[in-house]
Structures are given as structure tokens and as C-alpha cells.
Design a protein around this motif. Structure first.
Motif, PDB file in Angstrom:
ATOM      1  N   LEU A 114       0.835  -1.202   0.000  1.00 54.16           N
ATOM      2  CA  LEU A 114       0.000   0.000   0.000  1.00 54.16           C
ATOM      3  C   LEU A 114       0.874   1.259   0.000  1.00 54.16           C
ATOM      4  O   LEU A 114       0.592   2.231  -0.709  1.00 54.16           O
ATOM      5  N   GLU A 115       1.961   1.212   0.746  1.00 55.55           N
ATOM      6  CA  GLU A 115       2.898   2.337   0.811  1.00 55.55           C
ATOM      7  C   GLU A 115       3.468   2.637  -0.580  1.00 55.55           C
ATOM      8  O   GLU A 115       3.560   3.808  -0.988  1.00 55.55           O
ATOM      9  N   SER A 116       3.836   1.603  -1.320  1.00 53.63           N
ATOM     10  CA  SER A 116       4.365   1.780  -2.678  1.00 53.63           C
ATOM     11  C   SER A 116       3.309   2.370  -3.608  1.00 53.63           C
ATOM     12  O   SER A 116       3.618   3.224  -4.456  1.00 53.63           O
ATOM     13  N   GLN A 117       2.070   1.927  -3.464  1.00 52.21           N
ATOM     14  CA  GLN A 117       0.991   2.464  -4.300  1.00 52.21           C
ATOM     15  C   GLN A 117       0.774   3.952  -4.031  1.00 52.21           C
ATOM     16  O   GLN A 117       0.604   4.745  -4.968  1.00 52.21           O
ATOM     17  N   VAL A 118       0.791   4.325  -2.766  1.00 52.19           N
ATOM     18  CA  VAL A 118       0.616   5.733  -2.391  1.00 52.19           C
ATOM     19  C   VAL A 118       1.775   6.565  -2.939  1.00 52.19           C
ATOM     20  O   VAL A 118       1.568   7.638  -3.524  1.00 52.19           O
ATOM     21  N   LEU A 119       2.987   6.079  -2.788  1.00 48.75           N
ATOM     22  CA  LEU A 119       4.159   6.799  -3.289  1.00 48.75           C
ATOM     23  C   LEU A 119       4.080   6.977  -4.806  1.00 48.75           C
ATOM     24  O   LEU A 119       4.389   8.046  -5.338  1.00 48.75           O
ATOM     25  N   ALA A 120       3.652   5.933  -5.517  1.00 53.60           N
ATOM     26  CA  ALA A 120       3.529   6.005  -6.980  1.00 53.60           C
ATOM     27  C   ALA A 120       2.562   7.120  -7.379  1.00 53.60           C
ATOM     28  O   ALA A 120       2.850   7.900  -8.301  1.00 53.60           O
ATOM     29  N   GLU A 121       1.456   7.216  -6.678  1.00 51.60           N
ATOM     30  CA  GLU A 121       0.481   8.259  -7.006  1.00 51.60           C
ATOM     31  C   GLU A 121       1.009   9.650  -6.656  1.00 51.60           C
ATOM     32  O   GLU A 121       0.830  10.597  -7.418  1.00 51.60           O
ATOM     33  N   LEU A 122       1.669   9.782  -5.525  1.00 44.80           N
ATOM     34  CA  LEU A 122       2.193  11.091  -5.125  1.00 44.80           C
ATOM     35  C   LEU A 122       3.302  11.572  -6.048  1.00 44.80           C
ATOM     36  O   LEU A 122       3.463  12.775  -6.263  1.00 44.80           O
ATOM     37  N   SER A 123       4.058  10.648  -6.614  1.00 41.50           N
ATOM     38  CA  SER A 123       5.174  11.041  -7.474  1.00 41.50           C
ATOM     39  C   SER A 123       4.696  11.711  -8.766  1.00 41.50           C
ATOM     40  O   SER A 123       5.476  12.364  -9.450  1.00 41.50           O
TER      41      SER A 123
END
Length: 196
Positions: free
Chosen positions: A83-92
Motif C-alpha cells: 500500500l505504501e508503494s501504491q501511495v508513493l507512486a500516485e504522489l510522485s
């Protein structure tokens, strides 16, 4: 008198704009151990640079509808990291953002692909200082240990070489205020950009 105030306000605004102009909208990603002050310094940087502020852990809690502690307990660390990776992908995909990340975000190689879209700032705080800051914090699942200081040291040893890949390293001192750390961070980012 009113005209002078308008000129002063405009000058202050232009001064702030120039401070963030050197970044050209590039995101700032704050990494480091839990308790390093990523959220606090991220908020200060965002205010100082007229950036948006995001905290990956806060977003994860909103998306999951659970606290980080409960998410770890119910689904495990691997589900949290996904989930952390998914959030980071969207924020980037955003620009002009200061983003405080979770302490373990550096563990997944794929996350570095997102982090490298911006400037990575490692807030490096001595373990003893981290322990003092976190000794009453019951919300950190990885610190639910019989010896939290030893656990912090172990986590740092596992992550230190990854944190060291940051573009900027800010070693914090016990007597520094968040404002001082923020100003030092901005100055170091400027230095890195001048040499790149």
C-alpha cells in the motif's frame, strides 16, 4: 502608508517565490527513521517553499481506514509496504510537493524509482535522540519490542546504506529547532542543485 504596506507585501511574496523557484517544482521526499521529524520538517519546508505537504502514513491510514498499527496487526507488514508503494507512486505524479515518507519506504527497490523523480532528503538523527522522542509512542508497530532502543539501532543498521543514497543528508542536532533544520535543508538542497 497603505501603498507602502502593499509594496512590502509584494516584496515578501516575491522573496518567498524566489526561494522555491530554484526547485522548479521538483518534489522533495523526506526519508529517515521513525521519529526523525519527517512530518514536522516536511510541513515547515512546504510552508517555506509554498509547496503542498503529504505524509504517506497519513494517506495510508485514510485509504485503509485503519491506523498503521492496526493495519500491521490485521494484514502484516508486507500488505502495508504494498500500500505504501501504491501511495508513493500516485504522489510522485504531483509536483511542488514536500512528502514525508515512512521509515521503511527505502526497503523496496521499486520505491527508489519514484523517489528519484524528486530530491531525496535524509533526516539523520542519532538513535539515542530517536529513542527519547519515541519512548512514550505506542503507535509504532515496529517498536513494540522489549528493547526499543536496540530495535531502533537494528532498523537503522538495516536501512543506513539505503538512506545514504539520498541526495541530501541532514544530520540533526539535539538543540536545533524545526525552523533551523528547515533552513539548513533548503541551503543544502541549493548546494546540491548548483553542483548537478
Amino acid at each position: 502608508m497603505e501603498r507602502d504596506r502593499g509594496i512590502l507585501t509584494k516584496a515578501i511574496w516575491l522573496g518567498r517565490w524566489r526561494v522555491s523557484d530554484f526547485l522548479k517544482g521538483t518534489n522533495l521526499y523526506l526519508i529517515g527513521m521513525m521519529g526523525a521529524g519527517k512530518t514536522t520538517i516536511g510541513q515547515h519546508l512546504a510552508a517555506r517553499l509554498h509547496y503542498r505537504f503529504f505524509d504517506t502514513d497519513q494517506i495510508i491510514e485514510r485509504v485503509a481506514g485503519l491506523s498503521i498499527r492496526d493495519l500491521f496487526a490485521q494484514s502484516g507488514e508486507e500488505a502495508f509496504r504494498t500500500l505504501e508503494s501504491q501511495v508513493l507512486a500516485e504522489l510522485s505524479a504531483y509536483t511542488r510537493s514536500a512528502i514525508a515518507t515512512g521509515g521503511g519506504i527505502v526497503l523496496k527497490r521499486e520505491n527508489w524509482g519514484y523517489l528519484r523523480h524528486g530530491i531525496v532528503v535524509w533526516l539523520d538523527v542519532p538513535v539515542a535522540q530517536l529513542h527519547m522522542r519515541l519512548q512514550t509512542d505506542q503507535t509504532r508497530p515496529l517498536l513494540q519490542d522489549t528493547d526499543p532502543a536496540a530495535k531502533l539501532q537494528l532498523l537503522l543498521e538495516q536501512r543506513q546504506s539505503l538512506y545514504a543514497q539520498a541526495d541530501v543528508c541532514i544530520r540533526q542536532h539535539e538543540d536545533e529547532t524545526p525552523e533551523q533544520v528547515t533552513e539548513r535543508t533548503i541551503e543544502q538542497i541549493k548546494q546540491v542543485l548548483k553542483t548537478s
